[in-house]
Design an enzyme around this catalytic site. Sequence first.
Site, PDB file in Angstrom:
ATOM      1  N   GLY A  97      16.982  34.599  14.965  1.00 22.82           N
ATOM      2  CA  GLY A  97      16.681  35.852  14.586  1.00 22.82           C
ATOM      3  C   GLY A  97      17.402  36.061  13.412  1.00 22.82           C
ATOM      4  N   GLU A  98      18.204  35.323  12.721  1.00 16.09           N
ATOM      5  CA  GLU A  98      18.885  35.598  11.471  1.00 16.09           C
ATOM      6  C   GLU A  98      18.155  34.753  10.382  1.00 16.09           C
ATOM      7  OE1 GLU A  98      23.221  36.407  11.722  1.00 16.09           O
ATOM      8  OE2 GLU A  98      22.894  36.555  14.032  1.00 16.09           O
ATOM      9  N   MET A  99      18.856  33.738  10.013  1.00 20.15           N
ATOM     10  CA  MET A  99      18.241  32.870   8.834  1.00 20.15           C
ATOM     11  C   MET A  99      17.291  31.975   9.144  1.00 20.15           C
ATOM     12  SD  MET A  99      21.910  32.618   6.955  1.00 20.15           S
ATOM     13  CE  MET A  99      21.474  31.941   5.211  1.00 20.15           C
TER      14      MET A  99
END
Lengths: 329, 329
Positions: A121-123
Amino acid sequence: MKRFSSVSLAIITIFSTAAMAQEPIEIIEPAKITAPEKVELGKMLFFEPRLSKSGFISCNSCHNLSLGGVDALPTSIGHNWQEGPINSPTVLNAEYGLAQFWDGRAKDLKEQAGGPIANPGEMGFTHELAVTTVNSMPDYQARFAAIYGKDSVNIENITDAIAEFEKTLVTPNSPFDQFLKGDKSAISAQAKSGYQLFKDKGCTSCHNGPAVGGTMYMKMGLVKPFHTDNPAKGRIAVTGNSADKFVFKVPTLRNIELTYPYFHDGATWTLEEAVNTMADIQLGQQLSETEVKEMVAFLKSLTGDQPQIVLPILPPSNANTPRPVPFGG
Amino acid sequence: MKRFSSVSLAIITIFSTAAMAQEPIEIIEPAKITAPEKVELGKMLFFEPRLSKSGFISCNSCHNLSLGGVDALPTSIGHNWQEGPINSPTVLNAEYGLAQFWDGRAKDLKEQAGGPIANPGEMGFTHELAVTTVNSMPDYQARFAAIYGKDSVNIENITDAIAEFEKTLVTPNSPFDQFLKGDKSAISAQAKSGYQLFKDKGCTSCHNGPAVGGTMYMKMGLVKPFHTDNPAKGRIAVTGNSADKFVFKVPTLRNIELTYPYFHDGATWTLEEAVNTMADIQLGQQLSETEVKEMVAFLKSLTGDQPQIVLPILPPSNANTPRPVPFGG
């Protein structure tokens, strides 16, 4: 006469040191850089969007050093514009935290740095691909070799270098620090009243130390429940202990004027509202309008010198560098 | 003796100036900064994510000054992770372009700067909200007042300042420029052969001037059609003239090693492939493997000193600042 002055000065120094020692807030010291090559490499990696699947998101995307080390959003934007689960804490003075993340699940900056890279969900990348990417570029290879030895591009060293850079992201010399050092005119009378109030009301029982926070975990909603739509349960996710439900790391108040919106849900946009909420749910107290203004004036005096960052120039990708996958994939 | 030396020097200077004047590529000069306050303001705005609806995307997101002034993606990521229609051209040396955007629809950098802010697929904001945002912050107000006069925060001046900063983003002192200035050892024998080939094959009929491009429009697929999935039709969108179908601004080749992937569709990742494609579809020629390598060696000698940018510290939002709308809305 000269000797008397020296003696007086010594007495004043001892006295003010003693006085300072009693203060619950300590001065932030400038960064001592002992390994400049490692810090420079860490800075490159901090600004390196190719540590993300899309090639678009770097550490600096959500811990923007132009914006107090945050993204100034309620919760962050991740790969494919996913909505993050929690407010991005500032990277400034983060080294002073007893652990990292709101729930303290990473023991230090190095352990933290690996999280977002591999978080879908981030990088949205993997550690393996991050290593392949960095290792594909001769410039990075040479820097790692010089610092960590031959063939040393691995996630351990990538996160070590990022952490080493992050340790330099401190914000000394705030008006409040100047005040603590003895310059009584460095902050306004209103801010001084705010600081007195900050101590008298008991804020310093949690917000203390050099970072004015980060030294302990505490329940959010100690006296009254904190109303939020955010599903985060805090430290219970780490310890499994039901007493840790809604217990979070106490955030730093350094540079708090810059790190809106506030709390782990990022739903509070003004310092006035944040101060009122804290007084209410943590201390069971109501503050007058004047008291809130004093408190906010004090909090604004905690903004220090922001790190001066020369933007790194990153080496070009080549045929061996994994290509970014911004869309689909 | 001394006079003879001066005369000799003068003769050499005249001679080498005359020799240089015959070269189709001109030296890039360092930026001359005449209005440093405006440049500094422009830099702040270039890095200002609050010029986007989400509060997340700045000019630097797609014209990343750590990455040669591009995002190094085929096409850019816009608001809500929308897939952009065309490859982001580099902002480096962009001032040398006869116009801006691939189709030249903006006459200069100032006109260009307003485009992405209000483009729903890019920063997704409006000029009105951009002005309200900037004008809400006393620090910005004061800077505009000092430069443009009282109450001068408007889109004209916002884009003027951004353009003034962008004009400083030049990359002098490349090995090739050192070679042009007379240092014959500044580039390899391979690169010298590549440059000779670059002239002999006719590449310089389009790629010329200080930016090695940007001086004219040209049909992409002059001899053979360019195969691409990209729907862009080029300059016909501006002129309505059917002769302008697939006609694009000739891109700069300065720092081309850094500004992959190539062409307006961003589908070509290596310089070798790009050189082969150009020779084939623009010139109807096939290059040998050796020739391609020479050409690439020459192209890599066009990488100049990258602008050294101290990251700006942006003023905090306040109660009057429009809140970002990263999700929904």
